[in-house]
Design an enzyme around this catalytic site. Sequence first.
Site, PDB file in Angstrom:
ATOM      1  CB  SER A 109      34.991  28.168  33.129  1.00 11.66           C
ATOM      2  OG  SER A 109      35.777  28.705  33.496  1.00 11.66           O
ATOM      3  CD  GLN A 111      37.589  30.742  36.537  1.00  8.64           C
ATOM      4  OE1 GLN A 111      38.564  31.600  36.894  1.00  8.64           O
ATOM      5  NE2 GLN A 111      36.728  30.946  35.904  1.00  8.64           N
ATOM      6  CG  HIS A 113      42.932  31.965  38.886  1.00  6.25           C
ATOM      7  ND1 HIS A 113      42.742  31.901  37.455  1.00  6.25           N
ATOM      8  CD2 HIS A 113      42.025  32.376  39.583  1.00  6.25           C
ATOM      9  CE1 HIS A 113      41.511  32.391  37.427  1.00  6.25           C
ATOM     10  NE2 HIS A 113      41.030  32.751  38.619  1.00  6.25           N
ATOM     11  CE  LYS A 136      42.484  36.317  36.793  1.00  2.71           C
ATOM     12  NZ  LYS A 136      41.421  35.748  36.042  1.00  2.71           N
ATOM     13  CD  GLU A 138      40.003  34.983  40.906  1.00  3.20           C
ATOM     14  OE1 GLU A 138      40.146  35.594  39.789  1.00  3.20           O
ATOM     15  OE2 GLU A 138      39.084  34.493  40.792  1.00  3.20           O
ATOM     16  CG  HIS A 286      37.413  30.004  41.946  1.00  5.75           C
ATOM     17  ND1 HIS A 286      38.868  29.825  41.680  1.00  5.75           N
ATOM     18  CD2 HIS A 286      37.087  31.129  40.761  1.00  5.75           C
ATOM     19  CE1 HIS A 286      39.325  30.673  40.935  1.00  5.75           C
ATOM     20  NE2 HIS A 286      38.244  31.365  40.309  1.00  5.75           N
ATOM     21  NE  ARG A 305      38.149  29.837  30.767  1.00  2.00           N
ATOM     22  CZ  ARG A 305      39.207  30.667  30.432  1.00  2.00           C
ATOM     23  NH1 ARG A 305      40.083  30.180  29.505  1.00  2.00           N
ATOM     24  NH2 ARG A 305      39.217  32.024  30.197  1.00  2.00           N
ATOM     25  CE  LYS A 311      35.992  32.315  27.071  1.00  2.67           C
ATOM     26  NZ  LYS A 311      36.613  33.403  28.199  1.00  2.67           N
TER      27      LYS A 311
END
Length: 430
Positions: A109, A111, A113, A136, A138, A286, A305, A311
């Site tokens: 997706s 999205q 964080h 989060k 990453e 991203h 998302r 979702k």
Amino acid sequence: MAVDPVFRIAPTSQSYDWGKVGDDSKVAQLSAGAGIPGFTVKQSTPYAELWMGTHTKSPSGVIGSSNTLPQFLAHYPQLIGKSVSTRFDTKDGNLPFLFKVLAIEKALSIQTHPDKETSEQLHATEPDIYKDPNHKPEMALALTPFKALCGFMPLPSIQAYLHAVPEFAALIPPAISQPFLLLTPSSPEADQKKLLRDLFAALMTADADEFQPQLAKLVARYETASVAGGAVAGGALEAVEECVRELVLTLNEQFPGDIGVFCVFVLNYVTMAPGEAIFLGAGEPHAYVSGDIMECMANSDNVIRAGLTPKMRDVPNLVSVLTYAPSAVSKHMVQPTPFAGAHATLCYDPPVPDFTVLQTTLAPGEPEAHRAIAGPSIAIVVEGAGAVEWEGQKSLDLHSGNVIFIGAGTPVNFSARYGTLVVYRAFVEV
């Protein structure tokens, strides 16, 4: 109580519809060799993620013990180390990081964080959706050729697409697009961020009755065109436009009529070779598109998302938390450096304290010493076979899929026995 500082752990396998299927999935291949109790590969199942860590959603097990990894570490906190326990919340045996392997067949997706403060707020108000209070950040390290959308592209590139792609321009009200097109690199940063936010919000909140006909027009045009009309800023080659055209068609095939397809005109598109890495901090938009990666992040599963997903979408929160910091994709790349004292190990060290990742690549018969790290580590063998030794006399045989925990303050030696041994090791050290 004494405990061996190096031991095998059992990761957990996650099946999501975007994962590679059956034996084609790197996650399935590694899971088969990881010692996961009762695991067998099902050829019709998409295997998307392999988790290694202590997250409450799916904690790793300790092979030979009835305890989960967090339960085991809670009994033996010395394995985490005092400095890490002082700096991070490691109560109940939680590690500051979560280590993963991803096998991506279908795009994830659009999205982002949230940062720590926003995560705490979202978890407090919507705990069923945002299941932990942690941030989060990453990092993704390519195992195979990897494609992703990564951060907002430079403003001149978005401006060029507004000129060149009428279907995209039609979704942005003139009251937003006209002042956006007048921006220059010398425009006040606050103005750039505000207008980028206004443009992105207008795009992501466009009515389906408006954007779906425009997407249908775009797809029809791209299906009959050799390259996209127009050229991006900076005189980019037609090959770049061809990549964008192919991406639009691929995403629309995977998610027909989804507004997220238009994000290719606002987010950087990056193709990475094995060994290359990107870092995404809080508030960076991203979407991973395809490929196999190692992924390391703070110990969280919070995702906001807004497109390319079946979702739940949370567009208001996504729009509100983004940093709106346009840049070339090079800003997100993580350049590895040699790991101190080692000759065959690269260190990927992102700009956060929660985690670092090592990549060790050894030829048959070749040894490699890793210094003691003042914090916990998780290592996975992704290729080959060999051994890990510690304390001068203790060792474990290793083969593809094996995952081990290495306790704080423990120097170890890796060696390859046949084939090239490739080990990825995530750790935290204060």
